[in-house]
Structure formats: structure tokens, C-alpha cells
Design a protein around this motif. Structure first.
Motif, mmCIF file in Angstrom:
data_model
loop_
_atom_site.group_PDB
_atom_site.id
_atom_site.type_symbol
_atom_site.label_atom_id
_atom_site.label_comp_id
_atom_site.label_asym_id
_atom_site.label_seq_id
_atom_site.Cartn_x
_atom_site.Cartn_y
_atom_site.Cartn_z
ATOM 1 N N THR A 13 0.844 -1.195 0.000
ATOM 2 C CA THR A 13 0.000 0.000 0.000
ATOM 3 C C THR A 13 0.880 1.246 0.000
ATOM 4 O O THR A 13 0.608 2.214 -0.710
ATOM 5 N N LYS A 18 -3.168 -0.241 -5.172
ATOM 6 C CA LYS A 18 -4.585 -0.126 -4.825
ATOM 7 C C LYS A 18 -5.193 -1.490 -4.509
ATOM 8 O O LYS A 18 -6.058 -1.600 -3.640
ATOM 9 N N PHE A 21 -4.205 -2.393 -1.002
ATOM 10 C CA PHE A 21 -4.961 -1.546 -0.081
ATOM 11 C C PHE A 21 -6.397 -2.057 0.044
ATOM 12 O O PHE A 21 -6.943 -2.121 1.146
ATOM 13 N N TYR A 25 -8.111 -3.327 3.439
ATOM 14 C CA TYR A 25 -9.422 -2.818 3.848
ATOM 15 C C TYR A 25 -10.385 -3.972 4.120
ATOM 16 O O TYR A 25 -11.067 -3.998 5.137
ATOM 17 N N TYR A 54 -9.132 5.269 6.856
ATOM 18 C CA TYR A 54 -8.531 4.583 5.707
ATOM 19 C C TYR A 54 -7.853 5.557 4.744
ATOM 20 O O TYR A 54 -6.835 5.219 4.133
ATOM 21 N N ILE A 55 -8.375 6.753 4.632
ATOM 22 C CA ILE A 55 -7.704 7.763 3.814
ATOM 23 C C ILE A 55 -6.340 8.084 4.430
ATOM 24 O O ILE A 55 -5.321 8.146 3.737
ATOM 25 N N TRP A 58 -3.988 5.158 3.862
ATOM 26 C CA TRP A 58 -3.489 5.167 2.488
ATOM 27 C C TRP A 58 -2.339 6.158 2.346
ATOM 28 O O TRP A 58 -1.290 5.847 1.786
ATOM 29 N N HIS A 59 -2.525 7.372 2.874
ATOM 30 C CA HIS A 59 -1.518 8.418 2.724
ATOM 31 C C HIS A 59 -0.296 8.225 3.618
ATOM 32 O O HIS A 59 0.789 8.720 3.282
ATOM 33 N N ALA A 61 0.824 5.083 4.963
ATOM 34 C CA ALA A 61 1.265 3.686 5.071
ATOM 35 C C ALA A 61 2.781 3.580 5.208
ATOM 36 O O ALA A 61 3.291 2.733 5.943
#
Length: 177
Positions: A13, A18, A21, A25, A54-55, A58-59, A61
Motif C-alpha cells: 500500500t 490499490k 490496499f 481494507y 482509511y484515507i 493510504w496516505h 502507510a
């Protein structure tokens, strides 16, 4: 077990995958949503906190540090902090007093259908010593700061931190079996 699955997904991730990720999730969203719902008591706010978490995952990780805990612990802390922010913003803080007479994980609020992972977590929580279980509940489920737990349990800060640390280590061992 958790580390073997989640860590590689988080690493990929961090590299922008994606698909990895999405798998991260899929595996973790029930736990993170349950934490948010337990804190916020309102599904729409729990959805918002989980999505925001989760945003952030993602940013950020690539900023995960293995020495500070497991991937799931890191992710839970992100959703917990986001939930606390929303609680403050919406002023919906509902603290629940726990005493040793009450079984952990059970409350009179809306019931959440627990999956196998949540049921296992509940079993592992029940195996903790009373003070460890209560400190973890107050900090991670009720969203109290360490100082609030100190005041609530009338114990020194070092003791509270030790109970939480040892309790989380025991949970990690129990969940990895």
C-alpha cells in the motif's frame, strides 16, 4: 498470523498498490468499524471515522514503524483518534463505567453482529486481568486519555501505562494463536 498478512499488504500500500490496499481494507474494516462504532455509538459517525481513517492509512502507510506495534494496532489507533476528534466535534461522548462485575465486551447499547475475529478479540479480552482489561476498555473503547484513565481508576500514570502495555501484549499473543 496478523503480522504475516497485514504487514506485506501495508508495505505494498505504501508503494501505491490499490489492490493490496483493497485487501487490507477487506481484512481490517470490520475491526476498525467496530472500534469507531463502540466509541461513537452512531453508525453514520462510525462510517465517517472509518472512511477518514482509511484515507489517512493510504496516505501514511509508509510511516508505519514496526517497533511501535503491530499493523492492526497502528490502524486501530488511527481510527480511534479520528473517532475521538469526531466525538469532540459532535459532542457525543458517552462514557460507560465498567466495573469488574460486568463482563467485558457486553453492553446494553445497540448490538453489533460480531464476526469470528471480533468474537476472538472478545475472548482474548476476557482472558486479561481485571485491571488490564478495564484500562484497555477505558482507553481504547471508551476513548479516554491516559490521564482520564488515571483519574477514573485512581491509579498512578505509570501503573495505567503498564497495564495497557502488558494487556495489549497479551492480546497480541492471544490473537496470534
Amino acid at each position: 498470523m496478523e503480522h504475516e498478512i497485514l504487514f506485506p499488504l501495508l508495505c505494498k500500500t505504501a508503494q501505491g498498490s490499490k489492490d493490496d490496499f483493497a485487501e487490507l481494507y477487506r481484512i481490517t474494516s470490520p475491526q476498525l468499524y467496530a472500534v469507531a462504532l463502540k466509541l461513537l455509538k452512531r453508525p453514520e459517525l462510525a462510517d465517517e471515522a472509518t472512511q477518514d481513517a482509511y484515507i489517512k492509512i493510504w496516505h501514511n502507510a509508509g510511516s508505519y514503524q514496526r517497533a511501535k506495534g503491530t499493523v492492526l494496532t497502528w490502524m486501530v489507533s488511527i481510527v480511534r483518534y479520528r473517532s475521538l476528534d469526531l466525538m469532540r466535534y459532535h459532542n457525543v461522548r458517552n462514557e460507560v463505567e465498567l466495573n469488574d462485575d460486568e463482563p467485558s465486551g457486553n453492553d446494553s447499547g445497540p448490538s453489533i453482529k460480531l464476526g469470528a475475529e471480533q468474537a476472538r478479540l472478545s475472548e482474548c479480552l476476557d482472558e486479561l486481568d481485571g485491571p488490564q482489561r478495564q484500562a484497555i476498555h477505558l482507553a481504547y473503547i471508551n476513548g479516554m486519555s491516559h490521564q482520564e484513565v488515571v483519574n477514573h481508576l485512581a491509579s498512578p500514570l505509570g501503573t495505567i501505562k503498564s497495564w495497557i502495555r502488558r494487556g495489549l501484549q497479551s492480546l497480541q499473543r492471544c490473537l496470534s494463536i
